[in-house]
Design an enzyme around this catalytic site. Structure first.
Site, PDB file in Angstrom:
ATOM      1  N   CYS B 102      84.009  19.296  42.518  1.00 56.38           N
ATOM      2  CA  CYS B 102      85.431  19.014  43.298  1.00 56.38           C
ATOM      3  C   CYS B 102      85.495  18.175  44.219  1.00 56.38           C
ATOM      4  CB  CYS B 102      86.222  20.348  43.492  1.00 56.38           C
ATOM      5  SG  CYS B 102      85.298  21.303  44.805  1.00 56.38           S
ATOM      6  N   CYS B 105      83.468  19.249  47.363  1.00 55.48           N
ATOM      7  CA  CYS B 105      82.003  18.965  47.433  1.00 55.48           C
ATOM      8  C   CYS B 105      81.998  17.616  47.824  1.00 55.48           C
ATOM      9  CB  CYS B 105      81.748  19.260  45.853  1.00 55.48           C
ATOM     10  SG  CYS B 105      81.859  20.738  45.241  1.00 55.48           S
ATOM     11  N   ASP B 508      72.011  31.289  19.804  1.00 56.50           N
ATOM     12  CA  ASP B 508      70.702  31.926  20.403  1.00 56.50           C
ATOM     13  C   ASP B 508      71.082  32.976  21.191  1.00 56.50           C
ATOM     14  OD1 ASP B 508      68.102  31.840  20.845  1.00 56.50           O
ATOM     15  OD2 ASP B 508      68.384  30.479  22.308  1.00 56.50           O
ATOM     16  N   ASP B 705      70.587  26.865  24.028  1.00 59.98           N
ATOM     17  CA  ASP B 705      70.437  26.423  25.536  1.00 59.98           C
ATOM     18  C   ASP B 705      69.368  25.658  25.789  1.00 59.98           C
ATOM     19  OD1 ASP B 705      68.451  28.462  25.483  1.00 59.98           O
ATOM     20  OD2 ASP B 705      68.726  28.575  27.704  1.00 59.98           O
ATOM     21  N   ASP B 709      65.677  24.902  21.210  1.00 58.83           N
ATOM     22  CA  ASP B 709      66.720  24.872  20.026  1.00 58.83           C
ATOM     23  C   ASP B 709      66.942  23.526  19.698  1.00 58.83           C
ATOM     24  OD1 ASP B 709      67.172  27.487  20.677  1.00 58.83           O
ATOM     25  OD2 ASP B 709      68.521  27.191  22.323  1.00 58.83           O
TER      26      ASP B 709
END
Lengths: 49, 824
Positions: B102, B105, B508, B705, B709
């Site tokens: 944002c 930040c 997963d 993730d 995978d």
């Protein structure tokens, strides 16, 4: 209607200025981040470290 | 339903773990933190006088990582590689900074960096996750910049100077310039055209008409030659490749209309079509710009695999000393040391020492592999146990990791997309249009020559393939934009089409349905004289043992230790000894303790803790026997159950396929109410699960993730990576869920379905419009200006229809609650 012969070239000059301003803004990266500028003004250094 | 008030960490905004929080009084206000790291970050930010950050930021901040050793970035080699010396003596560095989300930040980073002595100006680009800093390299070492960013709670990484990024930036700017020129030009030419039309109705002096024509020509020329240049290039390229792309009729009609108008203006006869030309150019440019910028933004998120490599390597010198160098500097034959908790910087052979490595990244195997002398260690794998020395066998682009990344990239490139279908349709459409235009031209030049050109032009202009070439990308881009706001990045635009048709979802488990990191669930007291669990004294004792255990675990790099990172820890820990495969022994406050497996911490104790299948146990003991047991679990994400229910309601078959133990998977599946779950699966078996569903005629979405995978994600019709996953996984996925929530997934399915409905509506409109307009244009009943007007109106209609997707229900944002709108 003869005034148009003056006004339209004048308009063209304004147009040229507009294009120049736009190109300048693009080169300066003013369109890179459209979200930050809006919030920036709220963030203020009111307290020194 | 009012949103439930759950206590959250003051800094990172994540829910506070039960029983293990850090309390601190900051600026007179009691604040609660989820971990000591967040507390430190908040203290640092407030001490810098940057507390305004907390007032204006978006709800959550990144949780700070572990402090790292950045000293390698002060070496001359690093300076040459990452910084650029400007003419005025200042250095420039470009950093990729993860965790920004944002404007607050950005402000925090800019202020934080500009306060450093020697820093000159910092520029932050949130969307690109980029920070540019100009500084005085003699006064400010790069390592200090990186450490400061880390202290502020972000994850920095310098980018090698002059890499491909700048090329992308230049491309984006060029596209923006084209769009601006086309837009400004269109506005002008349309006003002139309006005057010309008005003049045609009410009469206009020929001199004035000539003026308007010449001025229109002047303004339209840069639009055609500059803004529309990509269409000409695209047409030329597709013709050379022997295909008929969408660009061919676009370029043809722009060129023809412009040439005819030019002729008409110069000779003072006929009709001008400047308005049609610029309008056409602008709308097409706009569509492309929106699509391109959405795609580019998504692409920026998939940074190179190099990020899995450590920032620095410890190279051993012949004299026995060591120096911190960059992984890229390593040469074959170098001797390097890899300490526990670090990733190997290059492929190598173990020379001395032995340890366990987590290779899940490359092999998908989650159990650690034991590596002794002579064993090979691959770059990017994580050392779990002891320090060991490696002789480098391959480094840089030759490592197994780099090769795997290249393989993934190629697999992705080869994957057939729906894009091919669209191109094929476009070729037929374009071919048809050109044939009709040619036929019309031939017919009219035989029957009534002066009407031939306007008729041909009308056909070319009126048959705007807008629904295909403009509205479909615009709809996909609008959907991507809408999804990005909801927290889903569309990495490949076409994924939306497939997501709309998906009717099976394979999840997963680890890191997807669960958080992927162990969390402390409860502390059980085991000492012989321990008070009953609900006695008032018990909580105090739990805290006492927890502080000791946390203090010991701070010295350990074992994955389990992360569960203790959030607890307050004793720091009077000494004589730490890691025992591979068993646990850790140390003295705390002068007493010796053991922490780890039950057999190690309290040997001979005949006691079995009661834990369910998805929980694991760490026991603290001393010479007298067991003292306390810490029950850890890989917690299921708060919104997992709601998300799975929401997907099921949308008609998706939900399955879980995991490499974890079958009992664990079954326990999680039961908790989430999923009937079909399988554990102990290798990546190949996971892929087989996907293939089985595909053979049943289902369109399968895979949500995963880790990099393990990757093959499964690549085999899916649509792949989704959860934000917490590594970057490599993101690279191979079609969609990336940002943040820590699964919930946007159900929303994504809705948006995708709505998108495809809109695309179908647009196509239906295009068929109807062309069916009416083409015969009219071909028979010469449509003046080119009317054709352009019709085309523009049609374009506007389909684009506006597509942009409806950007609207989002306000309710989804107002209520922060995770439950699906069942009560609404």
């Amino acid at each position: 209607m003869n005034i148009l012969f003056l006004l339209i070239p004048l308009g063209l000059m304004v147009l040229a200025a507009m294009v120049a301003a736009f190109l300048w803004a693009v080169r300066r990266g003013q369109f890179e981040d459209m979200e930050q500028a809006a919030v920036r003004i709220l963030l203020d250094e009111d307290r020194a470290p | 339903m009012p949103p439930t008030e759950t206590p959250v960490c003051f800094h990172c905004g994540s829910a506070l773990p039960a029983g293990a929080t850090v309390m601190a009084t900051l600026e007179g206000e009691p604040r609660e933190f989820c971990c000591a790291g967040c507390e430190t970050a908040a203290r640092f930010i407030l001490a810098q006088g940057l507390g305004g950050y907390y007032a204006f930021r978006a709800p959550s901040a990144p949780a700070p990582g572990r402090a790292r050793d950045w000293s390698a970035f002060d070496r001359a080699e690093a300076r040459r590689r990452y910084t650029h010396l400007r003419a005025d003596g200042r250095s420039e560095v470009s950093l990729r900074v993860d965790g920004m989300h944002c404007a607050a930040c950005a402000w925090l980073i800019e202020r934080g960096l500009e306060r450093l002595p020697g820093a000159q100006a910092a520029h932050v680009d949130v969307t690109g996750a980029r920070v540019e800093l100009a500084y005085d390299a003699d006064r400010l070492p790069l390592s200090r910049v990186l450490a400061t960013l880390e202290q502020l709670g972000f994850q920095p990484r310098p980018l090698a100077f002059g890499n491909a990024d700048t090329g992308e930036d230049a491309q984006r700017r060029a596209a923006l310039r084209r769009l601006g020129i086309a837009g400004i030009g269109m506005m002008q030419v349309m006003t002139y055209a309006g005057s010309l039309y008005a003049g045609a109705w009410h009469g206009m002096s020929p001199a004035l008409e000539a003026l308007f024509r010449w001025v229109s020509l002047l303004v339209a020329t840069p639009v055609v030659t500059y803004a529309a240049a990509p269409f000409f290039l695209g047409a030329w390229r597709s013709l050379r490749a022997g295909t008929l792309g969408m660009d061919v009729p676009v370029a043809l009609s722009i060129a023809a209309a412009y040439a005819a108008s030019l002729w008409a203006t110069v000779t003072g006869t006929g009709t001008v079509y400047f308005d049609s030309v610029v309008m056409f150019t602008f709308f097409l440019t706009l569509g492309r710009f929106v699509e391109q910028s959405v795609r580019q933004r998504a692409g920026e998120r998939q940074e190179a695999v190099a990020r899995l490599l450590p920032e620095a390597a410890l190279r051993l010198l012949p004299d026995g000393g060591g120096e911190r160098v960059l992984p890229e500097e390593l040469a074959v034959g170098d001797l390097i040391r890899v300490r526990p908790g670090e990733r190997a910087p290059a492929d190598g052979e173990v020379v001395e020492g032995g340890s366990e490595f987590d290779e899940s990244l490359l092999t998908g195997e989650s159990a650690p592999r034991v590596k002794g002398a002579g064993a090979t260690v691959a770059a990017g794998t994580l050392n779990l146990r002891n320090a060991l020395d490696l002789r480098v066998t391959r480094s840089g682009q030759d490592t197994t990791l780099a090769a795997a990344a290249r393989l993934l990239a190629r697999a992705r490139a080869e994957r057939p997309g729906v894009a091919a279908t669209a191109d094929a349709v476009a070729t037929w459409f374009v071919g048809g249009v050109l044939l009709i235009a040619a036929a019309v031209g031939v017919y009219w030049s035989l029957v009534d020559t002066p009407r031939a050109f306007p008729a041909v032009l009308a056909v070319l202009v009126v048959t705007c393939p807008c629904a295909l070439s403009l509205a479909t990308p615009a709809a996909l881009a609008a959907a991507a934009d809408r999804l990005a706001h909801a927290g889903v990045w569309v990495v490949r635009g076409r994924a939306v089409e497939t997501l709309a048709r998906t009717d099976a979802a394979v999840f997963d488990k680890t890191g997807t349905l669960t958080r992927g990191t162990p969390r402390l669930v409860r502390v059980e007291l085991l000492a012989a004289d321990a008070p009953p669990a609900d006695a008032p004294d018990a909580e105090r004792q739990r805290q006492h043992w927890l502080a000791i255990a946390a203090g010991m675990e701070r010295r350990s790099e074992h994955p389990m230790a992360r569960a203790f990172a959030e607890a307050a820890a004793r720091d009077d820990v000494a004589h730490v000894r890691n025992v591979a495969g068993a646990g850790i022994a140390a003295t705390v406050g002068g007493r010796s303790y053991r922490l780890g497996r039950a057999e190690f911490a309290a040997p001979g104790a005949f006691w079995r803790p009661r834990v369910s299948d998805d929980e694991s146990l760490v026991v603290l003991g001393d010479a007298t026997g067991p003292l306390a047991a810490f029950v850890l679990t890989d917690a299921v994400r708060a919104d997992a159950a709601a998300t799975l229910r929401a997907l099921a309601r949308r008609g998706l078959r939900v399955e879980i396929a995991s490499g974890d133990r079958t009992e664990v998977v079954a326990a999680v599946a039961q908790r989430l109410g999923v009937d079909s779950a399988a554990g102990d699966l290798s990546p190949a078996e996971k892929l087989a699960t996907v293939r089985r569903l595909q053979r049943q005629g289902r369109v399968v979405t895979v949500i995963g993730d880790g990099v393990n995978d990757a093959p499964v994600l690549a085999g899916a019709d649509v792949s989704v990576a959860v934000g917490g996953g590594t970057d490599l996984a993101k690279v191979s996925a079609d969609l990336v869920l940002l943040g820590d929530r699964l919930e946007p997934l159900a929303d994504a399915v809705d948006v995708a379905r709505r998108t495809m409905r809109i695309v179908r509506e647009n196509l239906a409109w295009a068929v109807l419009y062309n069916a009416v307009a083409v015969p009219l244009a071909a028979s010469g009943h449509l003046a080119p200006w009317l054709a352009a007007l019709g085309m523009s109106a049609s374009s506007l209609l389909v684009v506006c229809n597509a942009l409806r997707l950007r609207a989002r229900p306000a309710a989804a944002f107002a209520s922060g609650c995770t439950t699906a709108p069942a009560v609404a």
